[in-house]
Write a protein that holds these residues in place. Structure first.
Motif, PDB file in Angstrom:
ATOM      1  N   THR A   8       0.836  -1.194   0.000  1.00  9.17           N
ATOM      2  CA  THR A   8       0.000   0.000   0.000  1.00  9.17           C
ATOM      3  C   THR A   8       0.875   1.250   0.000  1.00  9.17           C
ATOM      4  O   THR A   8       1.748   1.404   0.854  1.00  9.17           O
ATOM      5  CB  THR A   8      -0.921   0.017   1.233  1.00  9.17           C
ATOM      6  OG1 THR A   8      -1.749  -1.140   1.215  1.00  9.17           O
ATOM      7  CG2 THR A   8      -1.801   1.260   1.227  1.00  9.17           C
ATOM      8  N   LEU A   9       0.627   2.109  -0.949  1.00 13.56           N
ATOM      9  CA  LEU A   9       1.396   3.345  -1.066  1.00 13.56           C
ATOM     10  C   LEU A   9       0.742   4.424  -0.219  1.00 13.56           C
ATOM     11  O   LEU A   9      -0.486   4.590  -0.251  1.00 13.56           O
ATOM     12  CB  LEU A   9       1.454   3.789  -2.529  1.00 13.56           C
ATOM     13  CG  LEU A   9       2.508   4.819  -2.921  1.00 13.56           C
ATOM     14  CD1 LEU A   9       3.893   4.196  -2.828  1.00 13.56           C
ATOM     15  CD2 LEU A   9       2.247   5.320  -4.342  1.00 13.56           C
ATOM     16  N   THR A  10       1.516   5.147   0.543  1.00 10.50           N
ATOM     17  CA  THR A  10       0.973   6.225   1.360  1.00 10.50           C
ATOM     18  C   THR A  10       1.151   7.567   0.669  1.00 10.50           C
ATOM     19  O   THR A  10       1.889   7.686  -0.318  1.00 10.50           O
ATOM     20  CB  THR A  10       1.673   6.284   2.728  1.00 10.50           C
ATOM     21  OG1 THR A  10       3.037   6.685   2.528  1.00 10.50           O
ATOM     22  CG2 THR A  10       1.623   4.939   3.440  1.00 10.50           C
ATOM     23  N   ASP A  13       4.815   8.453   0.770  1.00  9.48           N
ATOM     24  CA  ASP A  13       5.576   7.688  -0.224  1.00  9.48           C
ATOM     25  C   ASP A  13       5.428   8.313  -1.609  1.00  9.48           C
ATOM     26  O   ASP A  13       6.407   8.507  -2.338  1.00  9.48           O
ATOM     27  CB  ASP A  13       5.071   6.239  -0.286  1.00  9.48           C
ATOM     28  CG  ASP A  13       5.341   5.462   0.989  1.00  9.48           C
ATOM     29  OD1 ASP A  13       6.308   5.803   1.694  1.00  9.48           O
ATOM     30  OD2 ASP A  13       4.575   4.511   1.262  1.00  9.48           O
ATOM     31  N   ALA A  14       4.176   8.589  -1.984  1.00 14.09           N
ATOM     32  CA  ALA A  14       3.895   9.120  -3.317  1.00 14.09           C
ATOM     33  C   ALA A  14       4.532  10.485  -3.502  1.00 14.09           C
ATOM     34  O   ALA A  14       5.122  10.775  -4.549  1.00 14.09           O
ATOM     35  CB  ALA A  14       2.388   9.201  -3.535  1.00 14.09           C
ATOM     36  N   VAL A  38      -0.467  15.748  -5.791  1.00 17.53           N
ATOM     37  CA  VAL A  38      -1.061  14.865  -4.775  1.00 17.53           C
ATOM     38  C   VAL A  38      -2.391  15.432  -4.314  1.00 17.53           C
ATOM     39  O   VAL A  38      -3.398  14.715  -4.199  1.00 17.53           O
ATOM     40  CB  VAL A  38      -0.099  14.678  -3.588  1.00 17.53           C
ATOM     41  CG1 VAL A  38      -0.793  13.948  -2.444  1.00 17.53           C
ATOM     42  CG2 VAL A  38       1.146  13.903  -4.024  1.00 17.53           C
ATOM     43  N   LEU A  59      -3.086   5.396   0.027  1.00 19.82           N
ATOM     44  CA  LEU A  59      -3.778   5.748  -1.204  1.00 19.82           C
ATOM     45  C   LEU A  59      -4.631   4.581  -1.676  1.00 19.82           C
ATOM     46  O   LEU A  59      -4.161   3.434  -1.709  1.00 19.82           O
ATOM     47  CB  LEU A  59      -2.777   6.099  -2.303  1.00 19.82           C
ATOM     48  CG  LEU A  59      -1.967   7.384  -2.161  1.00 19.82           C
ATOM     49  CD1 LEU A  59      -0.931   7.457  -3.272  1.00 19.82           C
ATOM     50  CD2 LEU A  59      -2.880   8.596  -2.205  1.00 19.82           C
ATOM     51  N   ALA A  61      -6.411   2.431  -4.643  1.00 19.55           N
ATOM     52  CA  ALA A  61      -5.853   2.050  -5.944  1.00 19.55           C
ATOM     53  C   ALA A  61      -6.224   3.059  -7.029  1.00 19.55           C
ATOM     54  O   ALA A  61      -5.394   3.428  -7.867  1.00 19.55           O
ATOM     55  CB  ALA A  61      -6.322   0.651  -6.323  1.00 19.55           C
ATOM     56  N   GLU A  63      -6.940   6.241  -6.596  1.00 20.81           N
ATOM     57  CA  GLU A  63      -6.211   7.475  -6.341  1.00 20.81           C
ATOM     58  C   GLU A  63      -4.775   7.375  -6.839  1.00 20.81           C
ATOM     59  O   GLU A  63      -4.241   8.315  -7.433  1.00 20.81           O
ATOM     60  CB  GLU A  63      -6.216   7.785  -4.845  1.00 20.81           C
ATOM     61  CG  GLU A  63      -7.580   8.156  -4.286  1.00 20.81           C
ATOM     62  CD  GLU A  63      -7.555   8.319  -2.785  1.00 20.81           C
ATOM     63  OE1 GLU A  63      -8.382   9.087  -2.272  1.00 20.81           O
ATOM     64  OE2 GLU A  63      -6.722   7.670  -2.118  1.00 20.81           O
ATOM     65  N   GLU A  64      -4.164   6.236  -6.602  1.00 19.30           N
ATOM     66  CA  GLU A  64      -2.784   6.035  -7.033  1.00 19.30           C
ATOM     67  C   GLU A  64      -2.671   6.092  -8.548  1.00 19.30           C
ATOM     68  O   GLU A  64      -1.765   6.735  -9.095  1.00 19.30           O
ATOM     69  CB  GLU A  64      -2.259   4.703  -6.503  1.00 19.30           C
ATOM     70  CG  GLU A  64      -0.804   4.440  -6.845  1.00 19.30           C
ATOM     71  CD  GLU A  64      -0.314   3.116  -6.286  1.00 19.30           C
ATOM     72  OE1 GLU A  64       0.653   2.563  -6.870  1.00 19.30           O
ATOM     73  OE2 GLU A  64      -0.907   2.611  -5.310  1.00 19.30           O
ATOM     74  N   ARG A  65      -3.585   5.423  -9.249  1.00 15.96           N
ATOM     75  CA  ARG A  65      -3.546   5.437 -10.711  1.00 15.96           C
ATOM     76  C   ARG A  65      -3.716   6.849 -11.248  1.00 15.96           C
ATOM     77  O   ARG A  65      -2.990   7.284 -12.158  1.00 15.96           O
ATOM     78  CB  ARG A  65      -4.651   4.519 -11.275  1.00 15.96           C
ATOM     79  CG  ARG A  65      -4.363   3.038 -11.153  1.00 15.96           C
ATOM     80  CD  ARG A  65      -5.324   2.232 -11.998  1.00 15.96           C
ATOM     81  NE  ARG A  65      -6.722   2.405 -11.554  1.00 15.96           N
ATOM     82  CZ  ARG A  65      -7.301   1.657 -10.631  1.00 15.96           C
ATOM     83  NH1 ARG A  65      -6.629   0.674 -10.041  1.00 15.96           N
ATOM     84  NH2 ARG A  65      -8.561   1.856 -10.292  1.00 15.96           N
ATOM     85  N   TYR A  68      -0.541   9.069 -10.536  1.00 17.47           N
ATOM     86  CA  TYR A  68       0.633   8.784 -11.360  1.00 17.47           C
ATOM     87  C   TYR A  68       0.396   9.121 -12.831  1.00 17.47           C
ATOM     88  O   TYR A  68       1.342   9.351 -13.576  1.00 17.47           O
ATOM     89  CB  TYR A  68       1.108   7.349 -11.144  1.00 17.47           C
ATOM     90  CG  TYR A  68       2.025   7.265  -9.949  1.00 17.47           C
ATOM     91  CD1 TYR A  68       3.404   7.415 -10.090  1.00 17.47           C
ATOM     92  CD2 TYR A  68       1.521   7.119  -8.664  1.00 17.47           C
ATOM     93  CE1 TYR A  68       4.251   7.395  -8.994  1.00 17.47           C
ATOM     94  CE2 TYR A  68       2.351   7.094  -7.558  1.00 17.47           C
ATOM     95  CZ  TYR A  68       3.722   7.232  -7.736  1.00 17.47           C
ATOM     96  OH  TYR A  68       4.557   7.231  -6.645  1.00 17.47           O
TER      97      TYR A  68
END
Length: 295
Positions: A8-10, A13-14, A38, A59, A61, A63-65, A68
């Motif tokens: 899991t990315l925080t 981290d991001a 962000v 984050l 999934a 949100e992460e996509r 990025y």
């Protein structure tokens, strides 16, 4: 068979990863841009910018996509304003697309110059003309400060005019701002108390040296000023003279090292240079002019 769980990315981290990627891509404001990206990605879930104070927040999934995807665009040097779709100018939000120049802080010097001029006059309704209006940031910023004023924004780009109209509506200024298609002063009638312009002024040989954000993504029509960068001034200044009210003022933004040459063109056309104002970096940026006495 053992399944490997996705890490899991925080938020923290991001932010660290993206700011590093942007720095390696040559983005000078990598940390600020990463922060704003962000915030933009997380606003989709309603959390907004406040989550940046919560670096351990995981984050989702989606949100992460989304994040990025935005970061990849910035890594390719797409302007942040175009990615986010907006840019603040004069403390007002303006919609920005590939069809208009991104509003720049240096241009606020022109707004300040006009407001200083207006403060020395008797309160009265003013008619403003913005030649090459683009996003409408100059005209609309002035109308927001001059409640009795009305204005016309002229641009040769229909796409830019559409953005200008949208910005006027979003700011509640659509009843006082008209955006019309035209080639500088062609077809205009009447007189105006204030005529402003931030025309294209980049010399032909300098276009290739611009930052990738400008060179690749901003409209060439709003940048290219011909061999010496002065073509637009030679075209628009003669027409301005016939549209300027007797006691009116002309305010022109100029590029680095151009004030002397542009001042010369103004004088050749019967306009007196009153003042040259510097931007926040101390660079001569805006010329204020008026009719010569007796003209």
């Amino acid at each position: 068979m053992t399944c490997r769980l996705r890490r899991t990315l925080t938020v923290g981290d991001a932010f660290r990863d993206i700011s590093g990627r942007l720095a390696r891509a040559g983005v000078e404001t990598s940390r600020l841009d990463a922060r704003l990206l962000v915030a933009a990605a997380l606003a989709e879930s309603g959390d907004g910018i406040t989550v940046l104070s919560q670096p351990a927040r995981p984050l989702a999934a989606n949100e992460e996509r989304f994040l990025y995807d935005l970061a990849g665009r910035r890594e390719r040097r797409e302007p942040l304003a175009q990615i986010l779709g907006t840019r603040e100018f004069w403390s007002l939000p303006f919609r920005v697309t590939v069809d208009v120049l991104t509003p720049r802080p240096d241009s606020e010097t022109l707004v300040e110059a006009v407001l200083d001029w207006a403060s020395r006059r008797r309160p009265a309704p003013l008619g403003l003309l913005d030649l090459g209006a683009g996003s409408g940031c100059l005209l609309l910023a002035l109308l927001s400060e001059l409640p009795q004023a009305t204005g016309i924004g002229v641009d040769i780009s229909e796409a830019a005019l559409a953005i200008g109209r949208q910005n006027a509506a979003a700011l509640g200024l659509e009843r006082r701002a008209v955006f019309r298609h035209g080639d500088w002063c062609e077809g205009l009638e009447g007189s105006f108390d204030v005529i402003i312009s931030n025309p294209p002024y980049i010399p032909a040989d300098d276009l290739a040296k611009l930052q990738p954000e400008v060179r690749t993504f901003e409209p060439r029509l709003a940048l290219a000023g011909g061999r010496d960068g002065l073509d637009a001034y030679r075209e628009l200044i003669p027409g301005m003279c016939g549209l300027l009210a007797t006691e009116g003022g002309v305010f022109l933004e100029t590029g680095l090292g151009q004030t002397a040459a542009v001042s010369g063109i103004l004088r050749e056309n019967g306009l007196q240079v009153i003042e040259i104002k510097e931007d926040l970096s101390g660079i001569p940026r805006v010329i204020e002019a008026r009719r010569e006495a007796g003209s």
